[in-house]
Design an enzyme around this catalytic site. Structure first.
Site, PDB file in Angstrom:
ATOM      1  CG  HIS A   1      -3.874  -2.338   8.031  1.00  0.00           C
ATOM      2  ND1 HIS A   1      -3.089  -3.118   6.947  1.00  0.00           N
ATOM      3  CD2 HIS A   1      -2.698  -1.559   8.394  1.00  0.00           C
ATOM      4  CE1 HIS A   1      -1.828  -2.816   6.775  1.00  0.00           C
ATOM      5  NE2 HIS A   1      -1.493  -1.997   7.661  1.00  0.00           N
TER       6      HIS A   1
ATOM      7  CE  LYS B   1      -0.694   0.858   4.898  1.00  0.00           C
ATOM      8  NZ  LYS B   1       0.515   0.478   5.510  1.00  0.00           N
TER       9      LYS B   1
ATOM     10  CE  LYS C   1      -1.979  -7.376  12.207  1.00  0.00           C
ATOM     11  NZ  LYS C   1      -0.892  -7.549  13.255  1.00  0.00           N
TER      12      LYS C   1
ATOM     13  CD  GLU D   1       0.840   1.153  15.124  1.00  0.00           C
ATOM     14  OE1 GLU D   1       2.158   0.595  14.968  1.00  0.00           O
ATOM     15  OE2 GLU D   1       0.504   1.957  14.161  1.00  0.00           O
TER      16      GLU D   1
HETATM   17  C1  BG6 Z   1       1.770  -0.739   8.865  1.00  0.00           C
HETATM   18  C2  BG6 Z   1       1.773   0.558   9.011  1.00  0.00           C
HETATM   19  O1  BG6 Z   1       0.970  -1.040   7.673  1.00  0.00           O
HETATM   20  O2  BG6 Z   1       1.041  -1.163   9.889  1.00  0.00           O
HETATM   21  C3  BG6 Z   1       2.664   1.080  10.385  1.00  0.00           C
HETATM   22  O3  BG6 Z   1       2.326   1.190   7.944  1.00  0.00           O
HETATM   23  C4  BG6 Z   1       1.827   0.158  11.286  1.00  0.00           C
HETATM   24  O4  BG6 Z   1       2.751   2.357  10.504  1.00  0.00           O
HETATM   25  C5  BG6 Z   1       1.763  -1.360  11.185  1.00  0.00           C
HETATM   26  O5  BG6 Z   1       2.738   0.418  12.502  1.00  0.00           O
HETATM   27  C6  BG6 Z   1       0.882  -1.896  12.183  1.00  0.00           C
HETATM   28  O6  BG6 Z   1       1.203  -3.311  11.922  1.00  0.00           O
HETATM   29  P1  BG6 Z   1       0.974  -4.605  13.180  1.00  0.00           P
HETATM   30  O7  BG6 Z   1       0.948  -5.651  12.444  1.00  0.00           O
HETATM   31  O8  BG6 Z   1       1.899  -4.164  13.923  1.00  0.00           O
HETATM   32  O9  BG6 Z   1      -0.452  -4.014  13.674  1.00  0.00           O
END
Ligand code: BG6
Length: 462
Positions: A229, A137, A171, A205
């Site tokens: 996502h 993406k 996931k 996050e």
């Molecule tokens: C990525 C984003 O697609 O997904 C990041 O660009 C983000 O900014 C990450 O931290 C989060 O992924 P996960 O698997 O840690 O939830």
């Protein structure tokens, strides 16, 4: 046994390759040692072949790949200096790869602008007939640009050899939504507006910018996490039951759900909020104001936290707000889905208090399931109290990027984003992008390490 294949990573020296792709591949090779993958790393002039091989070895081992295997793959892997935006260099490179006689996967692990240019270049070249592309993406930045990108791609590569990566589809927790919904008698009958009051899909996050300003300041939370996502998670949560789990059926149903989706226009809450973090401390670490982070241009007005409320306008879901929220530098870093059920339709006279509505929490990391239920209290038998049934699911041995690579290497499209999925999610967000550009939605702020702006949490329904 999967046939031998060449995996070319464009952007071999980058962060994605180092942090996610190679370790992900390591987990896959540990789970499926029969894979015969020849790795080729390509990068601009900032890396040597020895550095690449060290990176391969280290990355594969980090994912749990056996040491001997990691050593062998690193030793056998090749490295090239390549300007992916130069047509001549690219043609020579592809011809040389094709001469090896193995099918080729070209994985673009590059910054969006470079990928975009390189795709433009590829569209004018003679490609090996069985080449497959893997793209990260963003797939556009609005409905119009998503359509342009899809049209450009469709002009030179068939959709079934074009894998758009969204690692959330790899996931285990997200895929477990299918088992949870369709493998149980007790959820699907109540999976609708008559029984569910609202749904929150959250990816907070604790990490801040982590030196990614070059990418993030052009993306922001909405484009980085929600458009991609979280909207896919919502669609899988809400879609109709597939006849079978395959790439056509699953993706048709995701698009079908997205097609019914629009920004929330109902009572009770605004369709979007945005905010930026100011200085604060996360786990004892001091974080500066977002706008003071190196590489950030305050004029871009990039949000580090976004919340969007959507409505799926169909018979199953009309009237239920789906609140999608994601941001950086946030307190508890909760990631998962919170399903808030409606109160019971009727409580017999005689209980001393109301029954708290059921809540189902599906946590992403760690993978947890928790269901809040009401029972008679221990002390006074006509008091009602709540307790929680909860379980932690085992960790999947293959990481999301390993699952995604498994699909790419076998040519399976189940976990890939189809072009129409990307377009639909931009269609939903286009009016919101306009509102944000027009300044209709204020830019709020929250201190790093907090839970976000207090006012959002006090909003009706919070
Ligand atoms: C990525 C984003 O697609 O997904 C990041 O660009 C983000 O900014 C990450 O931290 C989060 O992924 P996960 O698997 O840690 O939830």
């Amino acid at each position: 046994v999967p046939p031998p294949i060449t995996l070319v990573i464009l952007g071999a020296s980058g962060d994605l390759t180092h942090r996610l792709l190679l370790p992900g591949l390591g987990t896959l090779l540990r789970a499926k040692p029969a894979y015969d993958v020849h790795l080729v790393g390509a990068a601009a002039a900032d890396m040597t072949a020895d550095e690449w091989r060290d990176r391969v070895r280290g990355g594969l081992e980090e994912g749990g790949c056996r040491r001997q295997r990691a050593d062998d793959m690193a030793a056998a892997s090749t490295f090239v200096h390549l300007d992916v935006t130069d047509p001549k260099e690219m043609q020579t490179f592809l011809d040389a790869q094709a001469a090896q006689g193995r099918p080729i996967v070209l994985y673009f692990a590059l910054p969006p602008a470079v990928t975009q240019k390189s795709i433009g270049v590829l569209s004018g070249l003679n490609l090996p007939p069985d080449i497959r592309l893997a793209l990260e993406k963003p797939f556009g930045s609005s409905l119009a640009t998503a359509k342009e990108l899809n049209a450009l791609l469709a002009g030179f590569i068939p959709e079934d050899r074009l894998f758009r990566v969204d690692h959330y589809l790899g996931k285990a927790t997200v895929l477990n939504l299918l088992g949870l919904r369709f493998g149980n008698r007790i959820f699907e009958p109540v999976w609708n507006a008559a029984n569910i009051e609202r749904v929150e899909i959250i990816a907070d996050e604790a990490l801040a910018l982590e030196g990614r300003a070059g990418y993030y300041d052009h993306a922001g939370a909405l484009k980085d996490m929600i458009q991609s996502h979280l909207m896919l998670v919502m669609a899988i949560f809400a879609m109709e039951q597939p006849a079978r789990i395959d790439a056509v059926e699953l993706r048709d149903l995701i698009v079908h759900t997205l097609r019914s989706t629009r920004l929330w226009a109902g009572e009770g809450e605004r369709s979007s909020h945005r905010a930026r973090y100011t200085a604060g401390s996360i786990d004892g670490r001091q974080v500066p104001d977002y706008v003071a982070e190196p590489g950030v241009d305050p004029e871009r007005m990039t949000e580090t936290l976004a919340q969007v409320t959507l409505e799926i306008h169909n018979a199953r879901w009309a009237g239920v707000p789906f609140r999608l929220r994601s941001g950086k530098a946030l307190g508890d870093g909760f990631r998962g889905i919170v399903v808030q059920f409606r109160p019971v339709a009727h409580l017999p006279v005689g209980f001393h208090n109301e029954a708290a509505p059921n809540v189902l929490v599906i946590g992403f990391t760690p993978e947890t399931l928790a269901l809040r239920v009401t029972t008679n209290a221990e002390g006074d038998r006509w008091d009602l109290e709540t307790s929680t049934l909860s379980t932690q699911l085992g960790e999947s041995p293959v990481r999301p990027y390993g699952e995604i690579l498994d699909e790419i290497l076998t040519g399976n499209m189940l976990l890939g984003v189809r072009g129409d999925m990307a377009e639909e999610s931009w269609r939903i967000l286009d009016p919101l992008l306009q509102e944000w550009a027009d300044g209709v939605v204020p830019m709020d702020s929250y201190s790093a390490g907090s839970y976000g702006p207090q006012a959002w949490n006090d909003a009706p329904g919070a």
